[in-house]
Design an enzyme around this catalytic site. Structure first.
Site, mmCIF file in Angstrom:
data_model
loop_
_atom_site.group_PDB
_atom_site.id
_atom_site.type_symbol
_atom_site.label_atom_id
_atom_site.label_comp_id
_atom_site.label_asym_id
_atom_site.label_seq_id
_atom_site.Cartn_x
_atom_site.Cartn_y
_atom_site.Cartn_z
ATOM 1 N N ARG A 1 0.484 -1.091 0.221
ATOM 2 C CA ARG A 1 0.024 -0.441 -0.272
ATOM 3 C C ARG A 1 0.707 1.321 0.158
ATOM 4 O O ARG A 1 0.348 2.285 0.542
ATOM 5 C CB ARG A 1 -0.834 -0.214 1.265
ATOM 6 C CG ARG A 1 -1.965 -0.696 0.762
ATOM 7 C CD ARG A 1 -2.603 -0.916 0.093
ATOM 8 N NE ARG A 1 -4.448 -1.944 0.642
ATOM 9 C CZ ARG A 1 -4.674 -2.576 -0.219
ATOM 10 N NH1 ARG A 1 -3.599 -2.979 -1.781
ATOM 11 N NH2 ARG A 1 -5.361 -3.090 -0.004
ATOM 12 N N SER B 1 -10.433 0.702 3.025
ATOM 13 C CA SER B 1 -9.490 0.041 4.299
ATOM 14 C C SER B 1 -9.314 1.389 5.119
ATOM 15 O O SER B 1 -8.090 1.789 4.440
ATOM 16 C CB SER B 1 -8.272 -1.196 3.507
ATOM 17 O OG SER B 1 -8.518 -1.872 3.161
ATOM 18 N N GLU C 1 -4.297 3.154 6.523
ATOM 19 C CA GLU C 1 -3.564 3.331 5.174
ATOM 20 C C GLU C 1 -4.573 4.663 4.121
ATOM 21 O O GLU C 1 -3.819 4.686 3.330
ATOM 22 C CB GLU C 1 -4.733 2.168 4.653
ATOM 23 C CG GLU C 1 -4.366 1.793 2.964
ATOM 24 C CD GLU C 1 -5.153 0.233 2.370
ATOM 25 O OE1 GLU C 1 -4.757 -1.168 3.208
ATOM 26 O OE2 GLU C 1 -5.551 0.779 1.341
HETATM 27 C C1 LIG Z 1 -14.964 1.526 -1.784
HETATM 28 C C2 LIG Z 1 -13.183 1.198 -1.441
HETATM 29 C C3 LIG Z 1 -12.675 0.802 -1.741
HETATM 30 C C4 LIG Z 1 -11.441 0.404 -2.081
HETATM 31 N N1 LIG Z 1 -10.823 -0.780 -2.320
HETATM 32 C C5 LIG Z 1 -9.453 -0.733 -2.662
HETATM 33 C C6 LIG Z 1 -8.719 -1.701 -2.785
HETATM 34 O O1 LIG Z 1 -9.003 -2.861 -2.362
HETATM 35 N N2 LIG Z 1 -7.505 -1.801 -2.992
HETATM 36 C C7 LIG Z 1 -6.879 -0.525 -2.946
HETATM 37 O O2 LIG Z 1 -4.518 -0.721 -2.965
HETATM 38 N N3 LIG Z 1 -7.232 0.618 -2.312
HETATM 39 C C8 LIG Z 1 -8.728 0.327 -2.043
HETATM 40 N N4 LIG Z 1 -9.107 1.208 -2.032
HETATM 41 C C9 LIG Z 1 -8.479 2.856 -1.968
HETATM 42 C C10 LIG Z 1 -8.004 3.723 -2.820
HETATM 43 O O3 LIG Z 1 -9.193 3.565 -4.048
HETATM 44 C C11 LIG Z 1 -6.857 3.231 -3.586
HETATM 45 O O4 LIG Z 1 -5.882 3.601 -3.135
HETATM 46 C C12 LIG Z 1 -6.746 3.965 -4.893
HETATM 47 O O5 LIG Z 1 -5.321 3.685 -5.021
HETATM 48 C C13 LIG Z 1 -6.632 5.996 -4.892
HETATM 49 O O6 LIG Z 1 -6.288 6.465 -5.772
HETATM 50 P P1 LIG Z 1 -6.936 8.149 -6.213
HETATM 51 O O7 LIG Z 1 -7.400 8.282 -7.491
HETATM 52 O O8 LIG Z 1 -8.633 7.925 -5.351
HETATM 53 O O9 LIG Z 1 -5.952 8.821 -5.090
HETATM 54 P P2 LIG Z 1 -6.488 9.923 -4.120
HETATM 55 O O10 LIG Z 1 -7.013 8.821 -2.933
HETATM 56 O O11 LIG Z 1 -6.439 10.990 -4.909
HETATM 57 O O12 LIG Z 1 -4.844 9.948 -3.560
HETATM 58 C C14 LIG Z 1 -4.051 9.435 -2.834
HETATM 59 C C15 LIG Z 1 -2.865 9.261 -3.021
HETATM 60 O O13 LIG Z 1 -2.301 8.972 -4.318
HETATM 61 C C16 LIG Z 1 -1.660 10.133 -4.830
HETATM 62 N N5 LIG Z 1 -1.423 10.971 -6.336
HETATM 63 C C17 LIG Z 1 -3.155 10.873 -6.841
HETATM 64 N N6 LIG Z 1 -3.086 11.250 -8.092
HETATM 65 C C18 LIG Z 1 -1.301 11.127 -8.161
HETATM 66 C C19 LIG Z 1 -0.251 11.752 -9.300
HETATM 67 N N7 LIG Z 1 -0.697 11.871 -10.316
HETATM 68 N N8 LIG Z 1 0.955 11.895 -9.369
HETATM 69 C C20 LIG Z 1 1.258 11.717 -7.896
HETATM 70 N N9 LIG Z 1 0.549 11.552 -6.713
HETATM 71 C C21 LIG Z 1 -0.130 10.937 -6.929
HETATM 72 C C22 LIG Z 1 -2.003 11.379 -3.405
HETATM 73 O O14 LIG Z 1 -1.111 12.313 -3.538
HETATM 74 C C23 LIG Z 1 -2.068 10.397 -2.404
HETATM 75 O O15 LIG Z 1 -1.008 10.583 -1.971
HETATM 76 C C24 LIG Z 1 -10.363 1.257 -1.711
HETATM 77 C C25 LIG Z 1 -11.755 2.939 -1.689
HETATM 78 C C26 LIG Z 1 -12.528 3.015 -1.420
HETATM 79 C C27 LIG Z 1 -13.382 4.197 -1.365
#
Ligand SMILES: Cc1cc2nc3c(=O)[nH]c(=O)nc-3n(C[C@H](O)[C@H](O)[C@H](O)COP(=O)(O)OP(=O)(O)OC[C@H]3O[C@@H](n4cnc5c(N)ncnc54)[C@H](O)[C@@H]3O)c2cc1C
Length: 316
Positions: free
Chosen positions: A166, A215, A297
């Site tokens: 993660r 999570s 996380e």
């Molecule tokens: C219902 C639900 C289920 C989920 N299930 C999972 C799962 O099974 N497995 C899992 O791993 N995660 C899961 N997640 C968590 C989440 O979806 C992941 O961590 C996802 O990868 C985050 O992507 P995001 O675009 O929303 O990033 P954000 O939440 O917007 O950002 C997360 C991090 O990434 C960085 N970031 C984003 N874009 C960039 C970029 N272009 N350049 C540099 N840094 C960047 C941000 O600065 C921050 O540190 C879940 C979330 C929800 C709501």
């Protein structure tokens, strides 16, 4: 704030709550949505180097604190969502949704099905080493491109990003713009069926209709399948939370989901303070009950409004 001219959208004092899955948080000093790579490069080059920048995707792993963020938040959107194929290689812009990448790849007979049920975009997936059902970004990652804080484009390998369970490392203020993954082959119909089964399983076991950020805590013994020896997931965060009697536990509008005790949900009127206080209280009680220190996380960013949340444990 003295900000460079842009072709995209630049808004000062922009509330962020509506841009996150948990729907909480105060304003960013400014929100920049670049039109394209060139716009992003020029902005970063010309922005006063003492001003912090924070890149975000679709906010599915974030608690933005109620006081907001003293930085320019860069939200990647249209202009960064192309998906292209070259043999077994899939290149996606960082704003492409994980689910969309998985579906488009599957239609080509390429297996990135593990991305189908993760609600984020590709930038967040790389940064968080997102994964589920036994596969992680690190298992498929080939390279990524980023724009540095000074506006230069660089290519990053897995060694540069130090993938871990993660997480990955990226220098402060660098913005990922695209990533390339290697996918195995599969039959398009079978891949689609597998993704449907995964969606069904999610809906049966997780509160997918509630406002959450997935999570809340890492699994205490979980590391990613990146070739590390400690690739085990025996001990689940939800289990130690359950054992401490905290399923359904709530503070204000924040609750540990009755359906999945490691999912923190906003039941309607939670503040970021409620959510973070709940998480810290869970950490404190789990430590008291089992001696285990849960590590967040969900990323918590920005400033408190008024009273800070007190940490429930000394680390993590
Ligand atoms: C219902 C639900 C289920 C989920 N299930 C999972 C799962 O099974 N497995 C899992 O791993 N995660 C899961 N997640 C968590 C989440 O979806 C992941 O961590 C996802 O990868 C985050 O992507 P995001 O675009 O929303 O990033 P954000 O939440 O917007 O950002 C997360 C991090 O990434 C960085 N970031 C984003 N874009 C960039 C970029 N272009 N350049 C540099 N840094 C960047 C941000 O600065 C921050 O540190 C879940 C979330 C929800 C709501």
């Amino acid at each position: 704030m003295n900000l460079p001219d842009v072709r995209g959208t630049l808004t000062e004092n922009r509330p962020l709550a509506d841009l996150t899955w948990l729907r909480v948080g105060g304003p960013a000093d400014a929100l920049f949505q670049p039109a394209d790579v060139d716009d992003l490069q020029t902005f970063l080059k010309n922005l006063d180097q003492t001003i912090d920048v924070f890149p975000m995707g679709v906010g599915s792993n974030l608690i933005v604190r109620d006081g907001g963020i003293r930085a320019v938040v860069i939200r990647m959107g249209r202009g960064f969502n192309d998906i292209s194929f070259d043999g077994n290689l899939v290149t996606a812009g960082v704003a492409a949704l994980d689910a969309h990448v998985a579906r488009k790849a599957a239609a080509q007979g390429l297996d990135l099905t593990f991305l189908r049920t993760i609600p984020g975009a590709i930038g967040g997936a790389v940064r968080m080493n997102a994964g589920c059902y036994g596969s992680y970004v690190a298992d498929h990652f080939v390279s990524a491109k980023a724009v540095t804080r000074r506006g230069e484009i660089v290519t990053l390998t897995a060694d540069d990003l130090n993938f871990e369970y993660r997480g990955s490392t990226l220098p402060e203020g660098w913005v990922l713009i695209e990533a390339t993954f290697k996918a195995g082959n599969g039959d398009a119909t079978e891949l689609e069926a597998r993704m449907q089964a995964q969606l069904k399983k999610r809906d049966e076991t997780q509160p997918t209709k509630d406002r959450s950020a997935g999570s809340t805590f890492r699994n205490p013994a979980g590391f990613s399948s990146t070739g590390q020896a400690d690739d085990v997931h025996d001990l689940k965060a939800w289990k130690v939370i359950d054992d401490a009697g905290l399923r359904g536990f709530s503070i204000g509008g924040a609750q540990m989901s009755p359906m999945h005790s490691n999912f923190m949900i906003n039941t309607g009127d939670a503040t970021a303070h409620d959510l973070e206080s709940l998480g810290e209280e869970v950490r404190r009680k789990v430590f008291q009950n089992s001696g285990l220190t849960l590590r967040w996380e969900i990323k918590r960013i920005g400033e408190f409004l008024g009273k800070p949340v007190v940490s429930g444990c000394s680390t993590g």
